[in-house]
Design a protein around this motif. Structure first.
Motif, PDB file in Angstrom:
ATOM      1  N   ARG A   1       4.671  -8.385 -39.037  1.00 26.47           N
ATOM      2  CA  ARG A   1       5.409  -9.093 -38.055  1.00 26.47           C
ATOM      3  C   ARG A   1       4.592  -9.048 -36.544  1.00 26.47           C
ATOM      4  O   ARG A   1       4.776  -9.931 -35.818  1.00 26.47           O
ATOM      5  N   HIS A   2       4.393  -7.749 -36.281  1.00 25.39           N
ATOM      6  CA  HIS A   2       3.809  -7.483 -35.028  1.00 25.39           C
ATOM      7  C   HIS A   2       2.565  -8.116 -34.816  1.00 25.39           C
ATOM      8  O   HIS A   2       2.369  -8.793 -33.662  1.00 25.39           O
ATOM      9  N   VAL A   3       1.842  -8.357 -35.594  1.00 23.78           N
ATOM     10  CA  VAL A   3       0.397  -8.939 -35.478  1.00 23.78           C
ATOM     11  C   VAL A   3       0.561 -10.411 -35.292  1.00 23.78           C
ATOM     12  O   VAL A   3      -0.256 -11.076 -34.452  1.00 23.78           O
ATOM     13  N   ARG A   4       1.419 -11.206 -36.010  1.00 26.29           N
ATOM     14  CA  ARG A   4       1.920 -12.356 -36.069  1.00 26.29           C
ATOM     15  C   ARG A   4       2.266 -12.839 -34.553  1.00 26.29           C
ATOM     16  O   ARG A   4       2.201 -13.765 -34.107  1.00 26.29           O
ATOM     17  N   GLN A   5       3.453 -11.862 -34.016  1.00 28.41           N
ATOM     18  CA  GLN A   5       4.041 -12.285 -32.842  1.00 28.41           C
ATOM     19  C   GLN A   5       3.270 -12.235 -31.601  1.00 28.41           C
ATOM     20  O   GLN A   5       3.047 -12.816 -30.870  1.00 28.41           O
ATOM     21  N   HIS A   6       2.347 -10.999 -31.662  1.00 32.34           N
ATOM     22  CA  HIS A   6       1.583 -10.472 -30.362  1.00 32.34           C
ATOM     23  C   HIS A   6       0.230 -11.129 -30.488  1.00 32.34           C
ATOM     24  O   HIS A   6      -0.183 -11.522 -29.429  1.00 32.34           O
ATOM     25  N   TYR A   7      -0.528 -11.320 -31.609  1.00 26.34           N
ATOM     26  CA  TYR A   7      -1.962 -11.646 -31.446  1.00 26.34           C
ATOM     27  C   TYR A   7      -2.154 -13.180 -32.183  1.00 26.34           C
ATOM     28  O   TYR A   7      -3.097 -13.883 -32.051  1.00 26.34           O
ATOM     29  N   GLY A   8      -1.186 -13.461 -32.950  1.00 29.12           N
ATOM     30  CA  GLY A   8      -1.119 -14.951 -33.556  1.00 29.12           C
ATOM     31  C   GLY A   8      -2.436 -15.284 -34.276  1.00 29.12           C
ATOM     32  O   GLY A   8      -2.646 -14.354 -35.112  1.00 29.12           O
ATOM     33  N   LYS A   9      -3.274 -16.246 -34.167  1.00 36.38           N
ATOM     34  CA  LYS A   9      -4.436 -16.495 -35.030  1.00 36.38           C
ATOM     35  C   LYS A   9      -5.638 -15.780 -34.475  1.00 36.38           C
ATOM     36  O   LYS A   9      -6.680 -15.646 -34.917  1.00 36.38           O
ATOM     37  N   ALA A  10      -5.441 -15.029 -33.256  1.00 34.64           N
ATOM     38  CA  ALA A  10      -6.525 -14.074 -32.830  1.00 34.64           C
ATOM     39  C   ALA A  10      -6.906 -12.933 -33.574  1.00 34.64           C
ATOM     40  O   ALA A  10      -7.761 -12.174 -33.324  1.00 34.64           O
ATOM     41  N   ALA A  11      -5.849 -12.727 -34.561  1.00 37.70           N
ATOM     42  CA  ALA A  11      -6.040 -11.408 -35.396  1.00 37.70           C
ATOM     43  C   ALA A  11      -5.919 -11.656 -36.635  1.00 37.70           C
ATOM     44  O   ALA A  11      -4.904 -12.567 -37.066  1.00 37.70           O
ATOM     45  N   VAL A  12      -6.567 -11.036 -37.655  1.00 41.39           N
ATOM     46  CA  VAL A  12      -6.339 -11.199 -39.177  1.00 41.39           C
ATOM     47  C   VAL A  12      -5.963  -9.736 -39.615  1.00 41.39           C
ATOM     48  O   VAL A  12      -7.062  -8.955 -39.526  1.00 41.39           O
ATOM     49  N   LEU A  13      -4.982  -9.609 -40.316  1.00 40.31           N
ATOM     50  CA  LEU A  13      -4.265  -8.376 -40.911  1.00 40.31           C
ATOM     51  C   LEU A  13      -4.688  -8.471 -42.113  1.00 40.31           C
ATOM     52  O   LEU A  13      -4.498  -9.261 -42.951  1.00 40.31           O
ATOM     53  N   ARG A  14      -5.489  -7.399 -42.643  1.00 43.83           N
ATOM     54  CA  ARG A  14      -6.087  -7.173 -43.956  1.00 43.83           C
ATOM     55  C   ARG A  14      -5.364  -5.922 -44.684  1.00 43.83           C
ATOM     56  O   ARG A  14      -5.570  -4.834 -44.050  1.00 43.83           O
ATOM     57  N   PHE A  15      -5.082  -5.861 -45.698  1.00 42.73           N
ATOM     58  CA  PHE A  15      -4.568  -4.724 -46.808  1.00 42.73           C
ATOM     59  C   PHE A  15      -5.327  -4.271 -47.598  1.00 42.73           C
ATOM     60  O   PHE A  15      -6.157  -5.068 -48.472  1.00 42.73           O
ATOM     61  N   ILE A  16      -5.833  -3.012 -47.479  1.00 42.88           N
ATOM     62  CA  ILE A  16      -6.819  -2.509 -48.361  1.00 42.88           C
ATOM     63  C   ILE A  16      -6.265  -1.528 -49.445  1.00 42.88           C
ATOM     64  O   ILE A  16      -5.369  -0.485 -49.037  1.00 42.88           O
ATOM     65  N   GLU A  17      -6.459  -1.737 -50.555  1.00 43.60           N
ATOM     66  CA  GLU A  17      -6.126  -0.873 -51.681  1.00 43.60           C
ATOM     67  C   GLU A  17      -6.758   0.610 -51.316  1.00 43.60           C
ATOM     68  O   GLU A  17      -7.844   0.631 -51.223  1.00 43.60           O
ATOM     69  N   TYR A  18      -5.934   1.530 -51.446  1.00 43.04           N
ATOM     70  CA  TYR A  18      -6.466   3.048 -51.347  1.00 43.04           C
ATOM     71  C   TYR A  18      -7.636   3.276 -52.526  1.00 43.04           C
ATOM     72  O   TYR A  18      -7.189   3.054 -53.674  1.00 43.04           O
ATOM     73  N   MET A  19      -8.754   3.579 -52.147  1.00 42.35           N
ATOM     74  CA  MET A  19      -9.887   3.687 -53.041  1.00 42.35           C
ATOM     75  C   MET A  19     -10.123   5.125 -53.580  1.00 42.35           C
ATOM     76  O   MET A  19     -10.096   5.971 -52.659  1.00 42.35           O
ATOM     77  N   ASP A  20     -10.756   5.423 -54.852  1.00 40.27           N
ATOM     78  CA  ASP A  20     -11.113   6.855 -55.049  1.00 40.27           C
ATOM     79  C   ASP A  20     -12.459   6.836 -54.530  1.00 40.27           C
ATOM     80  O   ASP A  20     -13.621   7.487 -55.605  1.00 40.27           O
ATOM     81  N   VAL A  21     -12.759   6.718 -53.369  1.00 39.07           N
ATOM     82  CA  VAL A  21     -14.111   7.041 -52.953  1.00 39.07           C
ATOM     83  C   VAL A  21     -14.350   8.721 -52.658  1.00 39.07           C
ATOM     84  O   VAL A  21     -13.405   9.211 -52.491  1.00 39.07           O
ATOM     85  N   GLY A  22     -15.390   8.972 -52.641  1.00 43.10           N
ATOM     86  CA  GLY A  22     -15.755  10.612 -52.405  1.00 43.10           C
ATOM     87  C   GLY A  22     -15.185  11.390 -53.294  1.00 43.10           C
ATOM     88  O   GLY A  22     -14.663  11.176 -54.395  1.00 43.10           O
ATOM     89  N   ALA A  23     -14.874  12.700 -52.874  1.00 43.70           N
ATOM     90  CA  ALA A  23     -14.359  13.569 -53.757  1.00 43.70           C
ATOM     91  C   ALA A  23     -13.505  14.498 -53.149  1.00 43.70           C
ATOM     92  O   ALA A  23     -12.897  15.516 -53.675  1.00 43.70           O
TER      93      ALA A  23
END
Ligand code: SAM
Length: 388
Positions: A217-239
């Motif tokens: 909601r924040h990104v839509r309202q404040h930045y509109g098309k100038a920002a793209v929000l991406r959701f990343i699945e938590y990964m099993d990188v590293g140890a």
């Protein structure tokens, strides 16, 4: 590829993670931009880690109890210099790389980074085109540095932002850093023209998943098309992050939650090998993406190579073994002369053409042994060391 000239010693390089000194083919065709690995994947992106240090201690990446005041980060002399990085980047560009992403650690901690950006921005593809140069940052220093980065030739930035709520954000970065400063960094990036800004949120079920809709909601309202929000699945990188599958919130559920608040429509991929699945808001309010590295592995079109802070080339985010390019950059051939650009480019070509990594797909298929780096038992590389 015929006979190869081996460096005087092919000892496994010492520091940090196992890395073999690359073979240099005795005779190699000049790079033609058409390199493909054993699974037919081209080489398109190079991610360059410019520091292994970070001022955040996100528990999923650099947990405080491991990366504490006793932890030995790489000494300055181990780091590739800007000239070395630019040389390697130029050789990768000759092989077809068109996109460079600077990362870390926190890349804005590397002093005079804009000087490196200026050097990289001067490179051209074999067809004479400019490179797509971007940077991934936690945003903490962005307000101060956005203008200089843009002036040096940076095109875009990706800012990591895991919560809008200040208490949750401070808890996740684990150094009590306020979210308002990152938001000001994003606004500065937009102001100077580093747009569109990508904003990446790593979603951990039970930790910040309640922030999905408020952040959207924040990104839509404040930045509109100038920002793209991406959701990343938590990964099993590293140890070190103690990853558990039950803390992964599958992207399908992220999309479900978002579409209940804001109707979504699927978008086509904009580039081959794109990691995010894209959706647009039905009301035209911009777009979001989901990166489903765990539930929908995308190894089959992974076209990314990763260069560590000390010049080791990794072919997969989940690798435990790198290829020590720095040994070639700083070493000498058997005839006593420094390795030439042609020789190092040929070594890179040989490495990429032998690549067959597809860790996440094997993990999804339940092939635990194969996915544990061929059962080598070696420690997997940490994310802060090769970047995301
Ligand atoms: N410091 C910079 C930043 O915060 O963007 C660049 C380096 S950071 C390692 C790059 C990205 O990797 C960040 O977006 C971070 O959230 C993500 N990341 C780190 N560990 C992760 C994990 N276990 N699963 C998913 N993403 C992770």
């Amino acid at each position: 590829m015929g006979e190869s000239i081996l460096p005087k010693s092919i000892a496994i390089a010492d520091l940090r993670y196992a890395a073999a000194v690359p073979q240099v083919p005795a005779q190699a065709a000049a790079p033609n931009g058409l390199l493909a690995d054993r699974l037919g994947r081209p080489l398109h992106d190079l991610r360059i880690s410019v520091t292994d240090r970070c001022n955040f201690r996100c528990s999923y990446c650099m947990p405080k109890d491991v990366f504490d005041s006793q932890y030995k980060f790489l000494p300055q002399s181990s780091l590739l210099s800007f000239e070395e990085i630019t040389r390697v980047a130029r050789l990768f560009v000759a092989h077809g790389v068109a996109k460079l992403r600077l990362t870390g650690g926190e890349p804005l901690l590397r002093k005079h980074l804009e000087v490196l950006i200026g050097q990289l921005a001067a490179l051209r593809t074999p067809a004479g085109d400019e490179l797509d140069i971007t940077l991934t940052t936690n945003g903490s220093l962005l307000e101060r540095k956005a203008q200089a980065l843009h002036d040096a030739g940076l095109k875009r930035v990706t800012v990591s932002l895991d919560a809008l709520d200040d208490t949750i954000f401070r808890r996740m970065n684990d150094v009590d850093f306020p979210v308002a400063d990152v938001l000001r960094g994003i606004e500065a990036a937009l102001r100077v023209g580093l747009a569109p800004v990508k904003i990446n949120m790593v979603v951990k079920r039970g930790t910040n998943d309640q922030e999905i809709v408020p952040l959207a909601r924040h990104v839509r309202q404040h930045y509109g098309k100038a920002a793209v929000l991406r959701f990343i699945e938590y990964m099993d990188v590293g140890a070190t992050n103690g990853w558990r599958m039950d803390e992964v919130l599958p992207s399908a559920q992220v999309v479900q939650r978002l579409s209940e608040a804001f109707p979504l429509e699927p978008l086509q991929a904009s580039a081959p090998g794109e990691t995010a699945q894209r959706w647009s808001y039905a009301d035209g309010g911009g777009e979001i993406g989901v990166i489903s590295s765990v539930t929908q592995a995308f190894c089959h079109d992974c076209n990314r190579a990763r260069l560590s802070t000390e010049g080791k080339l990794f072919l997969c985010l989940f690798a435990s073994r790198g290829h020590d390019l720095r040994a070639l950059l700083r070493g000498t051939a058997p005839d006593g002369r420094p390795w030439s650009d042609e020789q190092i480019a040929a070594a890179i070509g040989l490495i990429w053409s032998g690549r067959d990594d597809r860790y996440s797909e094997l993990r999804s298929a339940g092939d635990a042994k194969a996915s544990a780096d061929a059962g080598s038992g070696e420690r997997r590389v940490e994310m802060h060391y090769i970047g995301g």
